[in-house]
Design an enzyme around this catalytic site. Structure first.
Site, short mmCIF file in Angstrom:
data_model
loop_
_atom_site.label_atom_id
_atom_site.label_comp_id
_atom_site.label_asym_id
_atom_site.label_seq_id
_atom_site.Cartn_x
_atom_site.Cartn_y
_atom_site.Cartn_z
CG HIS A 297 4.92 2.17 -4.33
ND1 HIS A 297 5.60 0.99 -4.38
CD2 HIS A 297 4.96 2.70 -5.58
CE1 HIS A 297 6.04 0.80 -5.62
NE2 HIS A 297 5.66 1.82 -6.36
CB SER B 62 6.15 3.61 2.38
OG SER B 62 6.93 3.04 1.35
CG ASP C 186 10.52 -5.86 -20.72
OD1 ASP C 186 10.56 -4.61 -20.76
OD2 ASP C 186 11.54 -6.58 -20.88
NE ARG D 144 13.01 0.74 0.51
CZ ARG D 144 12.78 -0.57 0.50
NH1 ARG D 144 12.02 -1.11 -0.43
NH2 ARG D 144 13.32 -1.33 1.42
CE1 TYR E 140 6.16 -0.88 2.95
CE2 TYR E 140 7.45 -1.87 4.70
CZ TYR E 140 7.35 -1.40 3.42
OH TYR E 140 8.45 -1.42 2.60
CG HIS F 153 12.68 -0.24 -5.99
ND1 HIS F 153 12.00 0.94 -6.19
CD2 HIS F 153 12.12 -0.80 -4.88
CE1 HIS F 153 11.10 1.09 -5.22
NE2 HIS F 153 11.16 0.06 -4.42
CG ASN G 156 2.45 -2.33 -3.42
OD1 ASN G 156 3.63 -2.29 -3.70
ND2 ASN G 156 1.97 -2.00 -2.24
#
Length: 145
Positions: A101, A103, A88, A112, A24, A81, A75
């Site tokens: 994201h 990464s 929703d 992921r 990160y 996941h 993010n």
């Protein structure tokens, strides 16, 4: 008229700067907030920047955005996941959504590789580090113009 963008950050992103810097980087969430606020000024966007480790709080903020924002940058972190609830909520509010994201989730563990948020986002940016937030805000500014 200035467009308002809700920038949401999911679980563990409050640990940026110390959490797995090899994945990160060294930037903190405060650094990302500054980046987003600066980009907002340049792009003519008002930025409402938030982070939560709680799925229900993120869902509530998304629902509130229906009456207070023009678009959402999210993010979702680990909730990408797992969270049908966030998917929703994003679908229900009907606002343009950009997913980001830090990464490249497709180079990481197999679990992921799928994001429930991607199905409701007009675009997904991953793997560009914190610069992805700026890129997503640029895309949102264009989408909202």
């Amino acid at each position: 008229m200035v467009k308002r963008v809700l920038v949401l950050n999911g679980p563990n992103l409050n640990m940026l700067g110390t959490r797995e810097p090899g994945i990160y980087g060294a930037a903190t969430l405060a650094d990302i907030k500054s980046l987003c606020l600066d980009a907002g000024v340049e792009l003519g966007l008002e930025i409402d920047f938030r982070q939560s480790n709680h799925e229900g709080e993120l869902v509530s903020w998304i629902q509130e955005a229906m009456n207070s924002a023009d678009g959402i940058l999210i993010n979702p972190a680990g909730y990408s996941h797992t969270s049908v609830a966030i998917h929703d909520a994003l679908r229900a509010v009907g606002l343009p959504v950009a997913e980001v994201h830090i990464s490249n989730i497709h180079q990481r563990e197999a679990f992921r590789h799928h994001s429930y948020v991607s199905a409701v986002a007009f675009g997904v940016i991953c793997g560009f580090g914190v610069t992805g937030y700026r890129l997503a805000l640029m895309a949102l500014a264009e989408k909202l113009s």
